[in-house]
Scaffold this motif. Structure first.
Motif, mmCIF file in Angstrom:
data_model
loop_
_atom_site.group_PDB
_atom_site.id
_atom_site.type_symbol
_atom_site.label_atom_id
_atom_site.label_comp_id
_atom_site.label_asym_id
_atom_site.label_seq_id
_atom_site.Cartn_x
_atom_site.Cartn_y
_atom_site.Cartn_z
ATOM 1 N N THR A 62 -49.495 44.342 -81.239
ATOM 2 C CA THR A 62 -49.099 45.586 -80.564
ATOM 3 C C THR A 62 -48.168 46.421 -81.445
ATOM 4 O O THR A 62 -48.177 47.652 -81.367
ATOM 5 C CB THR A 62 -48.434 45.293 -79.204
ATOM 6 O OG1 THR A 62 -47.387 44.352 -79.388
ATOM 7 C CG2 THR A 62 -49.452 44.783 -78.200
ATOM 8 N N LEU A 72 -50.267 48.570 -83.564
ATOM 9 C CA LEU A 72 -50.731 49.792 -82.893
ATOM 10 C C LEU A 72 -49.720 50.924 -83.052
ATOM 11 O O LEU A 72 -50.094 52.065 -83.357
ATOM 12 C CB LEU A 72 -50.971 49.535 -81.408
ATOM 13 C CG LEU A 72 -52.234 48.798 -81.019
ATOM 14 C CD1 LEU A 72 -52.212 48.460 -79.530
ATOM 15 C CD2 LEU A 72 -53.460 49.620 -81.359
ATOM 16 N N VAL A 90 -50.133 54.535 -85.114
ATOM 17 C CA VAL A 90 -49.942 55.911 -84.658
ATOM 18 C C VAL A 90 -48.954 56.634 -85.561
ATOM 19 O O VAL A 90 -49.127 57.827 -85.857
ATOM 20 C CB VAL A 90 -49.553 55.990 -83.161
ATOM 21 C CG1 VAL A 90 -48.109 55.617 -82.906
ATOM 22 C CG2 VAL A 90 -49.853 57.359 -82.593
ATOM 23 N N GLY A 143 -42.592 52.193 -77.973
ATOM 24 C CA GLY A 143 -43.638 52.026 -76.975
ATOM 25 C C GLY A 143 -43.113 51.268 -75.771
ATOM 26 O O GLY A 143 -42.457 50.240 -75.926
ATOM 27 N N LYS A 159 -44.188 49.312 -72.288
ATOM 28 C CA LYS A 159 -45.349 48.658 -71.689
ATOM 29 C C LYS A 159 -45.136 48.431 -70.203
ATOM 30 O O LYS A 159 -44.008 48.262 -69.745
ATOM 31 C CB LYS A 159 -45.571 47.284 -72.334
ATOM 32 C CG LYS A 159 -45.994 47.307 -73.758
ATOM 33 C CD LYS A 159 -46.190 45.864 -74.214
ATOM 34 C CE LYS A 159 -46.521 45.739 -75.660
ATOM 35 N NZ LYS A 159 -46.692 44.322 -76.023
ATOM 36 N N ILE A 163 -45.401 56.282 -75.045
ATOM 37 C CA ILE A 163 -45.097 56.161 -76.472
ATOM 38 C C ILE A 163 -44.307 57.402 -76.861
ATOM 39 O O ILE A 163 -44.761 58.531 -76.654
ATOM 40 C CB ILE A 163 -46.378 56.040 -77.321
ATOM 41 C CG1 ILE A 163 -47.126 54.744 -76.953
ATOM 42 C CG2 ILE A 163 -46.045 56.079 -78.814
ATOM 43 C CD1 ILE A 163 -48.488 54.598 -77.602
ATOM 44 N N SER A 180 -53.787 58.107 -82.067
ATOM 45 C CA SER A 180 -53.147 58.684 -80.876
ATOM 46 C C SER A 180 -54.182 59.061 -79.825
ATOM 47 O O SER A 180 -53.949 58.882 -78.631
ATOM 48 C CB SER A 180 -52.281 59.893 -81.233
ATOM 49 O OG SER A 180 -53.053 60.987 -81.669
ATOM 50 N N THR A 195 -56.932 57.522 -79.242
ATOM 51 C CA THR A 195 -57.333 56.270 -78.602
ATOM 52 C C THR A 195 -56.259 55.799 -77.624
ATOM 53 O O THR A 195 -56.554 55.441 -76.484
ATOM 54 C CB THR A 195 -57.607 55.180 -79.660
ATOM 55 O OG1 THR A 195 -58.660 55.627 -80.521
ATOM 56 C CG2 THR A 195 -57.982 53.861 -79.013
ATOM 57 N N LEU A 196 -55.004 55.817 -78.061
ATOM 58 C CA LEU A 196 -53.907 55.325 -77.228
ATOM 59 C C LEU A 196 -53.618 56.218 -76.028
ATOM 60 O O LEU A 196 -53.131 55.741 -75.001
ATOM 61 C CB LEU A 196 -52.642 55.143 -78.065
ATOM 62 C CG LEU A 196 -52.687 54.012 -79.079
ATOM 63 C CD1 LEU A 196 -51.456 54.038 -79.975
ATOM 64 C CD2 LEU A 196 -52.811 52.669 -78.381
ATOM 65 N N GLU A 197 -53.922 57.512 -76.138
ATOM 66 C CA GLU A 197 -53.604 58.416 -75.017
ATOM 67 C C GLU A 197 -54.421 58.119 -73.766
ATOM 68 O O GLU A 197 -54.116 58.619 -72.695
ATOM 69 C CB GLU A 197 -53.774 59.876 -75.438
ATOM 70 C CG GLU A 197 -55.191 60.347 -75.533
ATOM 71 C CD GLU A 197 -55.328 61.808 -75.964
ATOM 72 O OE1 GLU A 197 -56.448 62.309 -75.946
ATOM 73 O OE2 GLU A 197 -54.311 62.437 -76.307
ATOM 74 N N THR A 229 -54.382 55.354 -72.258
ATOM 75 C CA THR A 229 -53.535 54.542 -71.381
ATOM 76 C C THR A 229 -52.059 54.918 -71.453
ATOM 77 O O THR A 229 -51.283 54.514 -70.590
ATOM 78 C CB THR A 229 -53.646 53.039 -71.716
ATOM 79 O OG1 THR A 229 -53.236 52.833 -73.059
ATOM 80 C CG2 THR A 229 -55.056 52.528 -71.498
#
Length: 141
Positions: free
Chosen positions: A42, A45, A49, A77, A79, A91, A121, A123-125, A127
């Motif tokens: 993690t 990740l 970004v 980040g 969680k 994030i 970013s 991809t991560l946006e 979630t």
């Protein structure tokens, strides 16, 4: 894109290798038996970004003929437990620049990266809510 991963030291210390032969050490946290010999997945990740947006931003600023003397990124980040996993839901990115830079150009470069070009970013946006702040020569914007 192909990534190779090998266990190098049981129980969890591994090395990942990209097609160019560059390597990254990966390990689990000591709480579950890791030895602290690499980044957690993690963490990678968040590093991704920072690196992805950083490359975009520096490239965009160079095209704008902006002079960047130094560049630093802090990423945090947060969680939340979603079902059986903990996902990043927030994030926060803080970019620090020094150099002969105009705030409106820096903001435009960051916005273009995070909203259009940075695949990490984007991809991560799905979630996580991604937000940012920045400073130039110690002045916050």
């Amino acid at each position: 894109m192909k990534i190779e991963l090998d266990l190098v030291n049981a129980p969890f210390a591994m090395v990942a290798k990209n097609p160019d032969g560059n390597t990254v050490s990966i390990d689990a946290s000591p709480e579950i038996g890791g030895q602290g010999k690499g980044a957690r997945p993690t963490e990678l990740l968040l590093m991704g970004v920072a690196g992805c947006s950083g490359i975009d931003i520096l490239s965009i600023l160079a095209k704008m003929k902006a002079v960047v003397d130094s560049f630093h990124v802090d990423v945090v980040g947060d969680k939340e437990e979603v079902g059986t996993v903990k996902l990043f839901t927030k994030i926060s990115i803080h970019y620090k620049f020094t150099g002969d830079l105009e705030a409106d150009k820096v903001k435009r470069a960051i916005d273009l990266s995070l909203e259009k070009y940075c695949s990490v970013s984007k991809t991560l946006e799905k979630t996580a809510k991604i937000s940012y702040t920045f400073e130039i020569n110690g002045e916050k914007h």
